[in-house]
Design a protein around this motif. Structure first.
Motif, mmCIF file in Angstrom:
data_model
loop_
_atom_site.group_PDB
_atom_site.id
_atom_site.type_symbol
_atom_site.label_atom_id
_atom_site.label_comp_id
_atom_site.label_asym_id
_atom_site.label_seq_id
_atom_site.Cartn_x
_atom_site.Cartn_y
_atom_site.Cartn_z
ATOM 1 N N LEU A 41 0.826 -1.206 0.000
ATOM 2 C CA LEU A 41 0.000 0.000 0.000
ATOM 3 C C LEU A 41 0.861 1.258 0.000
ATOM 4 C CD1 LEU A 41 -2.872 0.968 -0.112
ATOM 5 C CD2 LEU A 41 -2.982 0.805 2.364
ATOM 6 N N GLN A 42 1.969 1.237 0.719
ATOM 7 C CA GLN A 42 2.863 2.390 0.709
ATOM 8 C C GLN A 42 3.415 2.613 -0.694
ATOM 9 O OE1 GLN A 42 6.369 2.247 3.207
ATOM 10 N NE2 GLN A 42 6.409 4.471 3.292
ATOM 11 N N SER A 43 3.824 1.558 -1.372
ATOM 12 C CA SER A 43 4.328 1.692 -2.748
ATOM 13 C C SER A 43 3.255 2.243 -3.680
ATOM 14 C CB SER A 43 4.809 0.343 -3.274
ATOM 15 O OG SER A 43 5.921 -0.097 -2.567
ATOM 16 N N LEU A 44 2.046 1.742 -3.527
ATOM 17 C CA LEU A 44 0.940 2.214 -4.355
ATOM 18 C C LEU A 44 0.685 3.702 -4.129
ATOM 19 C CD1 LEU A 44 -1.394 1.555 -6.322
ATOM 20 C CD2 LEU A 44 -2.777 1.026 -4.302
ATOM 21 N N LEU A 45 0.595 4.109 -2.880
ATOM 22 C CA LEU A 45 0.339 5.521 -2.576
ATOM 23 C C LEU A 45 1.518 6.399 -2.990
ATOM 24 C CD1 LEU A 45 -1.408 5.098 0.880
ATOM 25 C CD2 LEU A 45 -2.477 5.752 -1.291
ATOM 26 N N ASP A 46 2.724 5.907 -2.807
ATOM 27 C CA ASP A 46 3.907 6.661 -3.247
ATOM 28 C C ASP A 46 3.891 6.888 -4.752
ATOM 29 O OD1 ASP A 46 4.833 6.798 -0.649
ATOM 30 O OD2 ASP A 46 6.387 5.258 -0.924
ATOM 31 N N SER A 47 3.413 5.910 -5.506
ATOM 32 C CA SER A 47 3.368 6.050 -6.966
ATOM 33 C C SER A 47 2.424 7.184 -7.387
ATOM 34 C CB SER A 47 2.964 4.738 -7.637
ATOM 35 O OG SER A 47 1.601 4.458 -7.457
ATOM 36 N N TYR A 48 1.474 7.519 -6.528
ATOM 37 C CA TYR A 48 0.570 8.645 -6.779
ATOM 38 C C TYR A 48 1.037 9.907 -6.059
ATOM 39 C CZ TYR A 48 -2.765 5.550 -9.030
ATOM 40 O OH TYR A 48 -3.363 4.666 -9.893
ATOM 41 N N ARG A 49 2.257 9.855 -5.545
ATOM 42 C CA ARG A 49 2.914 10.985 -4.875
ATOM 43 C C ARG A 49 2.262 11.399 -3.555
ATOM 44 N NH1 ARG A 49 6.931 12.662 -8.196
ATOM 45 N NH2 ARG A 49 6.664 12.262 -10.414
ATOM 46 N N TYR A 50 1.629 10.438 -2.881
ATOM 47 C CA TYR A 50 1.133 10.708 -1.533
ATOM 48 C C TYR A 50 2.275 10.501 -0.559
ATOM 49 C CZ TYR A 50 -3.709 10.761 -3.064
ATOM 50 O OH TYR A 50 -4.894 11.085 -3.674
ATOM 51 N N GLN A 51 2.363 11.364 0.416
ATOM 52 C CA GLN A 51 3.356 11.204 1.469
ATOM 53 C C GLN A 51 2.750 10.261 2.508
ATOM 54 O OE1 GLN A 51 4.266 14.842 3.538
ATOM 55 N NE2 GLN A 51 6.360 14.183 3.878
ATOM 56 N N THR A 52 3.455 9.198 2.857
ATOM 57 C CA THR A 52 2.880 8.197 3.751
ATOM 58 C C THR A 52 3.756 7.953 4.974
ATOM 59 O OG1 THR A 52 3.927 6.385 2.553
ATOM 60 C CG2 THR A 52 1.690 6.969 1.894
ATOM 61 N N LEU A 53 3.090 7.592 6.051
ATOM 62 C CA LEU A 53 3.732 7.090 7.259
ATOM 63 C C LEU A 53 3.078 5.753 7.555
ATOM 64 C CD1 LEU A 53 3.558 10.329 9.421
ATOM 65 C CD2 LEU A 53 5.598 9.398 8.307
ATOM 66 N N THR A 54 3.847 4.811 8.070
ATOM 67 C CA THR A 54 3.268 3.502 8.360
ATOM 68 C C THR A 54 3.495 3.124 9.816
ATOM 69 O OG1 THR A 54 5.272 2.277 7.740
ATOM 70 C CG2 THR A 54 3.645 2.691 5.997
ATOM 71 N N ALA A 55 2.565 2.337 10.321
ATOM 72 C CA ALA A 55 2.655 1.808 11.682
ATOM 73 C C ALA A 55 2.164 0.369 11.657
ATOM 74 C CB ALA A 55 1.807 2.637 12.641
ATOM 75 N N CYS A 56 2.746 -0.460 12.521
ATOM 76 C CA CYS A 56 2.361 -1.871 12.528
ATOM 77 C C CYS A 56 1.298 -2.184 13.579
ATOM 78 C CB CYS A 56 3.580 -2.763 12.708
ATOM 79 S SG CYS A 56 4.459 -2.527 14.245
ATOM 80 N N HIS A 57 0.997 -1.236 14.452
ATOM 81 C CA HIS A 57 -0.064 -1.449 15.443
ATOM 82 C C HIS A 57 -0.579 -0.102 15.945
ATOM 83 C CE1 HIS A 57 2.992 -0.571 18.470
ATOM 84 N NE2 HIS A 57 3.743 -1.549 17.956
#
Length: 59
Positions: free
Chosen positions: A12-28
């Motif tokens: 999902l991060q790769s997908l959103l990055d491809s649309y130039r969205y800035q993302t942060l991820t968390a595992c819980h």
């Protein structure tokens, strides 16, 4: 985005990055709440409905 699956978070991060969205991820949930406190300008949260072994209350 919050998800306990590392492979789904990465996808999902790769997908959103491809649309130039800035993302942060968390595992819980706890990690997500910490990120939210550090970045109060977050405007969208995508989250897993049920993370394994996670019970968090956002008061």
């Amino acid at each position: 985005m919050v998800d306990d699956s590392p492979s789904f978070r990465s996808y999902l991060q790769s997908l959103l990055d491809s649309y130039r969205y800035q993302t942060l991820t968390a595992c819980h949930g706890r990690e997500a709440l910490e990120l939210l406190a550090q970045h109060p300008d977050i405007s969208l949260i995508i989250t897993d409905v049920k993370c394994r072994n996670e019970r968090v209350r956002a008061d």
